[in-house]
Write a protein that holds these residues in place. Structure first.
Motif, mmCIF file in Angstrom:
data_model
loop_
_atom_site.group_PDB
_atom_site.id
_atom_site.type_symbol
_atom_site.label_atom_id
_atom_site.label_comp_id
_atom_site.label_asym_id
_atom_site.label_seq_id
_atom_site.Cartn_x
_atom_site.Cartn_y
_atom_site.Cartn_z
ATOM 1 N N ALA A 89 45.399 34.503 -33.371
ATOM 2 C CA ALA A 89 45.149 33.205 -34.013
ATOM 3 C C ALA A 89 44.985 33.432 -35.508
ATOM 4 O O ALA A 89 44.672 34.547 -35.950
ATOM 5 N N ILE A 90 45.220 32.389 -36.283
ATOM 6 C CA ILE A 90 45.017 32.448 -37.730
ATOM 7 C C ILE A 90 43.679 31.802 -38.047
ATOM 8 O O ILE A 90 43.410 30.672 -37.626
ATOM 9 N N LEU A 91 42.839 32.537 -38.774
ATOM 10 C CA LEU A 91 41.563 31.987 -39.236
ATOM 11 C C LEU A 91 41.828 31.331 -40.588
ATOM 12 O O LEU A 91 42.093 32.029 -41.572
ATOM 13 N N PRO A 92 41.805 30.014 -40.668
ATOM 14 C CA PRO A 92 42.288 29.318 -41.871
ATOM 15 C C PRO A 92 41.471 29.617 -43.127
ATOM 16 O O PRO A 92 40.241 29.590 -43.103
ATOM 17 N N ALA A 148 37.990 24.282 -39.774
ATOM 18 C CA ALA A 148 37.630 25.691 -39.845
ATOM 19 C C ALA A 148 37.981 26.436 -38.564
ATOM 20 O O ALA A 148 37.904 27.655 -38.520
ATOM 21 N N GLY A 149 38.384 25.705 -37.517
ATOM 22 C CA GLY A 149 38.705 26.337 -36.240
ATOM 23 C C GLY A 149 39.956 27.186 -36.312
ATOM 24 O O GLY A 149 40.878 26.918 -37.081
ATOM 25 N N ALA A 150 39.994 28.240 -35.495
ATOM 26 C CA ALA A 150 41.142 29.145 -35.458
ATOM 27 C C ALA A 150 42.385 28.414 -34.956
ATOM 28 O O ALA A 150 42.314 27.558 -34.081
ATOM 29 N N ARG A 171 42.155 37.492 -30.354
ATOM 30 C CA ARG A 171 41.198 36.809 -29.484
ATOM 31 C C ARG A 171 41.543 37.138 -28.040
ATOM 32 O O ARG A 171 42.566 37.766 -27.766
ATOM 33 N N ALA A 172 40.691 36.720 -27.123
ATOM 34 C CA ALA A 172 40.924 37.019 -25.707
ATOM 35 C C ALA A 172 42.243 36.418 -25.221
ATOM 36 O O ALA A 172 42.925 36.993 -24.367
#
Length: 199
Positions: free
Chosen positions: A62-65, A75-77, A57-58
């Motif tokens: 991050a982990i996309l669950p 559901a947020g990163a 990401r910018a």
């Protein structure tokens, strides 16, 4: 009684020292560590455990669950913080596109950088962390062991429409009908009882 008091005091001091020493050994120093041999105890140091794909990401990675094994599922990163762990060895930054399992501790409004033992990179069904020496085990076994310790396995909703909602046709209508039927039967029984005993 005078001789017993010093003996009891010495026994109490010995027990306190033993308990303090035992807790220090169990903590294994100031650095948090995900100990696969004692997951129930070591997981208490972490706020969330999440499995998902690492995405760029910018503001960093991050982990996309995909699955939450501990913590409130969303559901947020989940941002992967980096930084200096001081004497505590931190996990190497996984590449974007890899799958990972991370145990994270909250720090301020985000998460602290994960220690080396608490971030597993998953490839070809095998999870490997950056501990010294590295721990390697099948992904399914790692997830099953953590799930058994936390009692949680939550898949986040892909869209708000998939979230929890009230099913009016299959839940609300039958329950409402049953309540009305119970109310009607209770009114009939009350009338019958009033005829038997008007007072």
């Amino acid at each position: 009684m005078g001789r017993a008091a010093p003996a009891l005091a010495a026994l109490a001091l010995t027990l306190a020292a033993a308990l303090a020493g035992g807790s220090a050994t169990a903590q294994d120093g100031p650095c948090p560590r995900l100990d696969l041999a004692d997951l129930r105890f070591s997981l208490a140091e972490f706020d969330v455990v999440v499995v998902g794909e690492v995405a760029a990401r910018a503001d960093g990675l991050a982990i996309l669950p995909e699955v939450w094994l501990k913590g409130a599922a969303s559901a947020g990163a989940v941002p992967l913080a980096t930084g200096d762990g001081g004497e505590c060895p931190l996990a190497a930054t996984p590449p974007a596109g890899a799958r990972a399992l991370a145990a994270l501790r909250r720090e301020g409004t985000g998460f602290a950088p994960p220690p080396a033992s608490a971030l597993f990179v998953i490839a070809d069904g095998v999870a490997v962390n950056g501990a010294d020496p590295p721990e390697r085990l099948p992904e399914a076994e790692l997830i099953a062991r953590i799930r058994a310790a936390t009692g949680q396995y939550a898949v986040p909703a892909a869209a708000p429409a998939e979230g929890a909602s009230l099913d009016w046709a299959r839940v609300a209508a039958p329950v409402g009908g049953a309540l009305l039927a119970i109310f009607a039967v209770s009114l009939v029984l009350m009338r019958v009882w009033h005829r038997i005993d008007p007072t």
